[in-house]
Write a protein that holds these residues in place. Structure first.
Motif, PDB file in Angstrom:
ATOM      1  N   UNK A  27       0.854  -1.175   0.000  1.00 55.62           N
ATOM      2  CA  UNK A  27       0.000   0.000   0.000  1.00 55.62           C
ATOM      3  C   UNK A  27       0.897   1.235   0.000  1.00 55.62           C
ATOM      4  N   UNK A  28       0.608   2.163  -0.889  1.00 57.97           N
ATOM      5  CA  UNK A  28       1.419   3.371  -0.994  1.00 57.97           C
ATOM      6  C   UNK A  28       1.130   4.336   0.151  1.00 57.97           C
ATOM      7  N   UNK A  29       1.992   5.356   0.278  1.00 54.03           N
ATOM      8  CA  UNK A  29       1.847   6.322   1.359  1.00 54.03           C
ATOM      9  C   UNK A  29       0.520   7.056   1.359  1.00 54.03           C
ATOM     10  N   UNK A  30       0.056   7.481   0.167  1.00 52.30           N
ATOM     11  CA  UNK A  30      -1.226   8.175   0.078  1.00 52.30           C
ATOM     12  C   UNK A  30      -2.384   7.277   0.461  1.00 52.30           C
ATOM     13  N   UNK A  31      -2.322   6.023   0.054  1.00 49.75           N
ATOM     14  CA  UNK A  31      -3.385   5.083   0.401  1.00 49.75           C
ATOM     15  C   UNK A  31      -3.371   4.759   1.879  1.00 49.75           C
ATOM     16  N   UNK A  32      -2.183   4.613   2.446  1.00 48.77           N
ATOM     17  CA  UNK A  32      -2.084   4.370   3.897  1.00 48.77           C
ATOM     18  C   UNK A  32      -2.639   5.545   4.673  1.00 48.77           C
ATOM     19  N   UNK A  33      -2.278   6.739   4.250  1.00 45.46           N
ATOM     20  CA  UNK A  33      -2.778   7.940   4.932  1.00 45.46           C
ATOM     21  C   UNK A  33      -4.292   8.036   4.794  1.00 45.46           C
ATOM     22  N   UNK A  34      -4.803   7.744   3.599  1.00 47.04           N
ATOM     23  CA  UNK A  34      -6.255   7.770   3.395  1.00 47.04           C
ATOM     24  C   UNK A  34      -6.928   6.719   4.275  1.00 47.04           C
ATOM     25  N   UNK A  35      -6.331   5.544   4.375  1.00 49.04           N
ATOM     26  CA  UNK A  35      -6.906   4.484   5.221  1.00 49.04           C
ATOM     27  C   UNK A  35      -6.909   4.916   6.680  1.00 49.04           C
ATOM     28  N   UNK A  36      -5.810   5.518   7.132  1.00 49.01           N
ATOM     29  CA  UNK A  36      -5.732   6.003   8.510  1.00 49.01           C
ATOM     30  C   UNK A  36      -6.819   7.042   8.780  1.00 49.01           C
ATOM     31  N   UNK A  37      -6.949   8.021   7.877  1.00 55.84           N
ATOM     32  CA  UNK A  37      -7.951   9.069   8.068  1.00 55.84           C
ATOM     33  C   UNK A  37      -9.363   8.511   7.980  1.00 55.84           C
ATOM     34  N   UNK A  38      -9.561   7.505   7.146  1.00 59.64           N
ATOM     35  CA  UNK A  38     -10.875   6.865   7.048  1.00 59.64           C
ATOM     36  C   UNK A  38     -11.273   6.250   8.385  1.00 59.64           C
ATOM     37  N   UNK A  39     -10.354   5.506   8.976  1.00 61.51           N
ATOM     38  CA  UNK A  39     -10.632   4.863  10.265  1.00 61.51           C
ATOM     39  C   UNK A  39     -10.821   5.919  11.358  1.00 61.51           C
ATOM     40  N   UNK A  40      -9.936   6.910  11.385  1.00 57.16           N
ATOM     41  CA  UNK A  40     -10.020   7.967  12.397  1.00 57.16           C
ATOM     42  C   UNK A  40     -11.354   8.711  12.312  1.00 57.16           C
ATOM     43  N   UNK A  41     -11.694   9.164  11.117  1.00 58.64           N
ATOM     44  CA  UNK A  41     -12.925   9.940  10.956  1.00 58.64           C
ATOM     45  C   UNK A  41     -14.165   9.072  11.108  1.00 58.64           C
TER      46      UNK A  41
END
Length: 125
Positions: A1-15
């Protein structure tokens, strides 16, 4: 998983998690709604929860990820006054409580930077 996808996944879970908590336990957040806003705090708490779930949904789908990043930036900026209110209200509390409230302020900048990264990387990054 690329950095942008990881960050998006993190923000998805957080939000997504924050949105659920805002709707399930609104009393936890009502007290940090800035008192200068018109109307009942509960309405802002519920609106924030719905917005968090909506933005999480946008971030979770590759086709809408960039839009989700832009929406996340707007959301994180919009809720910053609540973090300021919380830090202000915690001035006379125990040091640990005060530190947590103050620590959320720079964390908001980190979250905004992450959301910007997703907005510019989209599904590529």
């Amino acid at each position: 998983m690329s950095g942008g996808r990881r960050t998006a996944a993190f923000l998805t879970v957080l939000l997504g998690g924050a949105g659920v908590v805002h709707l399930a336990r609104p009393e936890t957040f009502d007290g940090i709604v800035p008192r200068a806003l018109p109307g009942p705090a509960r309405a802002y708490t519920y609106a924030s929860g719905v917005a968090e779930l909506g933005v999480a949904g946008l971030l979770a789908v590759p086709r809408t990820r960039r839009l989700g990043g832009v929406a996340a930036v707007a959301l994180f900026v919009a809720v910053f006054p609540a973090n300021l209110q919380m830090a202000y209200d915690r001035r006379g509390t125990r040091p640990r409580t005060r530190a947590i409230a103050l620590g959320r302020l720079p964390l908001q900048g980190v979250l905004i930077a992450q959301a910007r990264h997703v907005a510019t990387a989209g599904d590529r990054g």
